[in-house]
Design a protein around this motif. Sequence first.
Motif, PDB file in Angstrom:
ATOM      1  N   GLY A 101      -6.098 -31.053  75.815  1.00 37.87           N
ATOM      2  CA  GLY A 101      -5.092 -31.682  75.935  1.00 37.87           C
ATOM      3  C   GLY A 101      -3.595 -31.186  76.296  1.00 37.87           C
ATOM      4  O   GLY A 101      -2.794 -31.752  77.132  1.00 37.87           O
ATOM      5  N   LEU A 102      -3.422 -30.044  75.750  1.00 32.30           N
ATOM      6  CA  LEU A 102      -2.148 -29.244  75.705  1.00 32.30           C
ATOM      7  C   LEU A 102      -2.151 -28.655  77.433  1.00 32.30           C
ATOM      8  O   LEU A 102      -1.139 -29.059  77.893  1.00 32.30           O
ATOM      9  N   LEU A 103      -3.217 -28.302  77.864  1.00 37.49           N
ATOM     10  CA  LEU A 103      -3.228 -27.958  79.443  1.00 37.49           C
ATOM     11  C   LEU A 103      -2.930 -28.819  80.195  1.00 37.49           C
ATOM     12  O   LEU A 103      -2.202 -29.033  81.115  1.00 37.49           O
ATOM     13  N   ARG A 104      -3.604 -30.265  79.881  1.00 40.02           N
ATOM     14  CA  ARG A 104      -3.331 -31.233  80.799  1.00 40.02           C
ATOM     15  C   ARG A 104      -2.025 -31.831  80.756  1.00 40.02           C
ATOM     16  O   ARG A 104      -1.365 -32.194  81.785  1.00 40.02           O
ATOM     17  N   ALA A 105      -1.464 -31.750  79.488  1.00 37.91           N
ATOM     18  CA  ALA A 105       0.145 -32.156  79.352  1.00 37.91           C
ATOM     19  C   ALA A 105       0.849 -31.117  80.193  1.00 37.91           C
ATOM     20  O   ALA A 105       1.996 -31.711  80.772  1.00 37.91           O
ATOM     21  N   LEU A 106       0.667 -29.853  80.270  1.00 33.41           N
ATOM     22  CA  LEU A 106       1.486 -28.867  81.063  1.00 33.41           C
ATOM     23  C   LEU A 106       1.311 -28.987  82.436  1.00 33.41           C
ATOM     24  O   LEU A 106       2.279 -28.824  83.444  1.00 33.41           O
ATOM     25  N   VAL A 107       0.167 -29.577  83.236  1.00 36.19           N
ATOM     26  CA  VAL A 107      -0.149 -29.689  84.455  1.00 36.19           C
ATOM     27  C   VAL A 107       0.628 -30.829  84.579  1.00 36.19           C
ATOM     28  O   VAL A 107       1.379 -30.829  85.762  1.00 36.19           O
ATOM     29  N   VAL A 108       0.544 -32.019  83.905  1.00 36.07           N
ATOM     30  CA  VAL A 108       1.381 -33.075  84.388  1.00 36.07           C
ATOM     31  C   VAL A 108       2.890 -33.035  84.360  1.00 36.07           C
ATOM     32  O   VAL A 108       3.340 -33.283  85.240  1.00 36.07           O
ATOM     33  N   ALA A 109       3.360 -32.047  83.419  1.00 38.17           N
ATOM     34  CA  ALA A 109       4.794 -32.093  83.390  1.00 38.17           C
ATOM     35  C   ALA A 109       5.062 -30.971  84.600  1.00 38.17           C
ATOM     36  O   ALA A 109       6.368 -31.107  85.080  1.00 38.17           O
ATOM     37  N   GLY A 110       4.109 -30.146  84.873  1.00 34.73           N
ATOM     38  CA  GLY A 110       4.579 -29.211  86.012  1.00 34.73           C
ATOM     39  C   GLY A 110       4.668 -29.870  87.335  1.00 34.73           C
ATOM     40  O   GLY A 110       5.601 -29.772  88.152  1.00 34.73           O
ATOM     41  N   VAL A 111       3.617 -31.002  87.636  1.00 36.74           N
ATOM     42  CA  VAL A 111       3.782 -31.836  88.658  1.00 36.74           C
ATOM     43  C   VAL A 111       4.918 -32.515  88.968  1.00 36.74           C
ATOM     44  O   VAL A 111       5.567 -32.888  89.964  1.00 36.74           O
ATOM     45  N   ALA A 112       5.481 -33.289  87.668  1.00 33.01           N
ATOM     46  CA  ALA A 112       6.454 -34.097  87.728  1.00 33.01           C
ATOM     47  C   ALA A 112       7.629 -33.288  87.742  1.00 33.01           C
ATOM     48  O   ALA A 112       8.675 -34.003  88.732  1.00 33.01           O
ATOM     49  N   ALA A 113       7.825 -32.372  87.387  1.00 31.20           N
ATOM     50  CA  ALA A 113       9.089 -31.223  87.658  1.00 31.20           C
ATOM     51  C   ALA A 113       9.178 -31.100  89.090  1.00 31.20           C
ATOM     52  O   ALA A 113      10.236 -30.962  89.572  1.00 31.20           O
ATOM     53  N   LEU A 114       8.137 -30.641  89.659  1.00 31.80           N
ATOM     54  CA  LEU A 114       8.186 -30.320  90.929  1.00 31.80           C
ATOM     55  C   LEU A 114       8.645 -31.384  91.851  1.00 31.80           C
ATOM     56  O   LEU A 114       9.292 -31.253  92.901  1.00 31.80           O
ATOM     57  N   ALA A 115       7.959 -32.576  91.654  1.00 28.02           N
ATOM     58  CA  ALA A 115       8.417 -33.852  92.458  1.00 28.02           C
ATOM     59  C   ALA A 115       9.694 -34.195  92.332  1.00 28.02           C
ATOM     60  O   ALA A 115      10.565 -34.588  93.308  1.00 28.02           O
ATOM     61  N   ALA A 116      10.242 -33.980  91.012  1.00 25.61           N
ATOM     62  CA  ALA A 116      11.617 -34.311  90.631  1.00 25.61           C
ATOM     63  C   ALA A 116      12.738 -33.394  91.201  1.00 25.61           C
ATOM     64  O   ALA A 116      13.504 -33.744  92.259  1.00 25.61           O
ATOM     65  N   LEU A 117      12.482 -32.214  91.372  1.00 28.56           N
ATOM     66  CA  LEU A 117      13.039 -31.191  92.136  1.00 28.56           C
ATOM     67  C   LEU A 117      13.025 -31.225  93.592  1.00 28.56           C
ATOM     68  O   LEU A 117      14.134 -31.315  94.176  1.00 28.56           O
ATOM     69  N   LEU A 118      12.034 -31.500  94.194  1.00 31.71           N
ATOM     70  CA  LEU A 118      11.863 -31.737  95.701  1.00 31.71           C
ATOM     71  C   LEU A 118      12.774 -33.002  96.126  1.00 31.71           C
ATOM     72  O   LEU A 118      13.223 -32.920  97.112  1.00 31.71           O
ATOM     73  N   ALA A 119      12.666 -34.177  95.115  1.00 31.55           N
ATOM     74  CA  ALA A 119      13.288 -35.029  95.639  1.00 31.55           C
ATOM     75  C   ALA A 119      14.773 -34.929  95.547  1.00 31.55           C
ATOM     76  O   ALA A 119      15.462 -35.721  96.419  1.00 31.55           O
ATOM     77  N   THR A 120      15.230 -34.169  94.625  1.00 30.36           N
ATOM     78  CA  THR A 120      16.747 -34.101  94.527  1.00 30.36           C
ATOM     79  C   THR A 120      17.522 -32.870  95.193  1.00 30.36           C
ATOM     80  O   THR A 120      18.456 -33.033  95.511  1.00 30.36           O
ATOM     81  N   MET A 121      16.498 -32.019  95.607  1.00 27.65           N
ATOM     82  CA  MET A 121      17.384 -30.953  96.023  1.00 27.65           C
ATOM     83  C   MET A 121      16.314 -30.389  97.246  1.00 27.65           C
ATOM     84  O   MET A 121      16.792 -29.126  98.029  1.00 27.65           O
ATOM     85  N   ARG A 122      15.308 -31.199  97.812  1.00 24.47           N
ATOM     86  CA  ARG A 122      14.718 -30.819  98.941  1.00 24.47           C
ATOM     87  C   ARG A 122      14.021 -29.351  98.701  1.00 24.47           C
ATOM     88  O   ARG A 122      13.529 -29.071  97.659  1.00 24.47           O
ATOM     89  N   LEU A 123      14.042 -28.714  99.725  1.00 30.96           N
ATOM     90  CA  LEU A 123      13.351 -27.373  99.716  1.00 30.96           C
ATOM     91  C   LEU A 123      14.021 -26.251  98.876  1.00 30.96           C
ATOM     92  O   LEU A 123      13.314 -25.444  98.300  1.00 30.96           O
ATOM     93  N   LEU A 124      15.146 -26.376  98.481  1.00 29.09           N
ATOM     94  CA  LEU A 124      15.940 -25.580  97.482  1.00 29.09           C
ATOM     95  C   LEU A 124      15.181 -25.925  96.002  1.00 29.09           C
ATOM     96  O   LEU A 124      15.398 -24.951  95.308  1.00 29.09           O
ATOM     97  N   GLY A 125      14.710 -27.015  96.005  1.00 30.24           N
ATOM     98  CA  GLY A 125      14.053 -27.484  94.641  1.00 30.24           C
ATOM     99  C   GLY A 125      12.761 -26.650  94.476  1.00 30.24           C
ATOM    100  O   GLY A 125      12.639 -26.109  93.413  1.00 30.24           O
ATOM    101  N   LEU A 126      12.279 -25.867  95.494  1.00 29.69           N
ATOM    102  CA  LEU A 126      11.139 -24.944  95.283  1.00 29.69           C
ATOM    103  C   LEU A 126      11.806 -23.697  94.573  1.00 29.69           C
ATOM    104  O   LEU A 126      10.967 -22.879  93.844  1.00 29.69           O
ATOM    105  N   VAL A 127      12.826 -23.140  95.028  1.00 23.76           N
ATOM    106  CA  VAL A 127      13.540 -21.930  94.422  1.00 23.76           C
ATOM    107  C   VAL A 127      13.630 -22.212  92.919  1.00 23.76           C
ATOM    108  O   VAL A 127      13.464 -21.769  92.086  1.00 23.76           O
ATOM    109  N   ALA A 128      14.133 -23.725  92.767  1.00 27.31           N
ATOM    110  CA  ALA A 128      14.347 -23.918  91.358  1.00 27.31           C
ATOM    111  C   ALA A 128      13.027 -23.950  90.450  1.00 27.31           C
ATOM    112  O   ALA A 128      13.127 -23.533  89.366  1.00 27.31           O
ATOM    113  N   TYR A 129      11.934 -24.369  91.268  1.00 30.61           N
ATOM    114  CA  TYR A 129      10.727 -24.745  90.271  1.00 30.61           C
ATOM    115  C   TYR A 129      10.194 -23.152  90.118  1.00 30.61           C
ATOM    116  O   TYR A 129       9.641 -22.934  89.042  1.00 30.61           O
TER     117      TYR A 129
END
Length: 468
Positions: free
Chosen positions: A289-317
């Motif tokens: 369950g912990l691993l699943r939560a980390l994966v979901v949180a990681g994907v959500a964080a990446l999507a949010a950063l790409l949406a707000t900062m575009r490719l610079l969001g990759l650097v942030a991620y």
Amino acid sequence: MRDEKNGKGATGVRRWGATAGSAPRGRAGRAGRGVPSDARSQIATLLAALVLLVASVLLALPPAEVLGWGVDFAGGTSYSYALADGAADTAATAVAVRSRLSALGVRGARVSSGEGVTVEVPAGQDAADAVAVATRPGRVELVRLDAISDADALARVQAGASGVVLAEGTYEAFLDNSSIASIDPVRLSASSDLYGIQIAFTSEGAEAFAEVTSELAPVGGQVAVVFDGTVVAAPGVSDPITDGVVTVSAGLSLTDAAGMQAAVRTGVLPAELGEGTAAPLAPAVSGTGLLRALVVAGVAALAALLATMRLLGLVAYVGLVSVAVLEVGGLAALSRAGLFVPTGAAYVVAAIVVCATFLELLRVLWRVRSCVRGGTDPRDAGRVALRRHARELAVIAVAFVAGGLALFLLVSEGGLASNPAGLAWPVAAVAGALTLLLVCLPLTSAFSHAMRANPGAWGVAPRDEGDR
């Protein structure tokens, strides 16, 4: 004032604008001469960051042993002890038991106090004997055999028996814990698993021991070493011992010998504990369950950063992942040193401080984005943003280090192992600083050409272009 010849302002910061899609002539002219010095510096910095990240991962392997995961993640065994004699200081008793377990090599044990004392040991450790020794009163005494009034027990000791129990009131000790400076286990031989003990006395204890051995040596008397009322050895005295150190071939297990050592270090337990009861403990948190939560949180964080900062969001991620990996590596190093005891609460705090640290990194990268959109060359934007946030970052780093160490050493009862969550704060400060200087800013500079070539995709288009 602007220097039109070299494209820099009066402060030495390069500017770029509508023509930024093409590389400056001076840099293009030396492209065939090898890698520019600033590119070599970026590559060296990123390689250093990669080495640190790999080292952090290796430090945390295997995670079940190094990080322990603790009772919350691995389950284990709970040992409950009621008080043997009415009201007593159970909090101080819990601290002493925790210290003894650490000295006996039990990792990740959690000791709590209430009406009694509870010891929780993570799965994967055969710690029953260590827990039994750590929860004993810990009274070490030296007794002349002629001071034992129980005739049957005396006869058995004189016959060479060990493990003889002396009832309270049937003997009188001439030395106890207060007169012993230290006890150290001594292996009897290279092929044996049995241990003796070397006892070093305080100055007063050495004087008393010399006096007693001087009296017993002429008549071949014996001195019994008694641990919580049980005789562990009764060597004969052939000569006076005046140097304050004696080695006793007791034939103990390593756990028992180390238990006596820990008992002398911590002193007699403030509260005497009764018989313990053991019960299995189920994990409070599922690893899956912990691993699943980390994966979901990681994907959500990446999507949010790409949406707000575009490719610079990759650097942030990449910065977020780096902070998390360095945090885990730092805690793993402390765990190997015996300073960090993994608990669910400690990992929750670690996750919180990683997020807080990442938010500060995000603020710096947002400032980098604003500088580039305002016309600053991407190669210089990181330096400009860092200069503007330097004081704020320094204050936050000091607060993390000072606050975390205060929580670990001062606020927590029992200090070392009772509040490991405090260590997550200074580790996060170091992880954040390394990530900013070795990962985020070098990556921003490394991708400067791509930003100049396609500012829209990177979310750094000059404001006048972005507004159109």
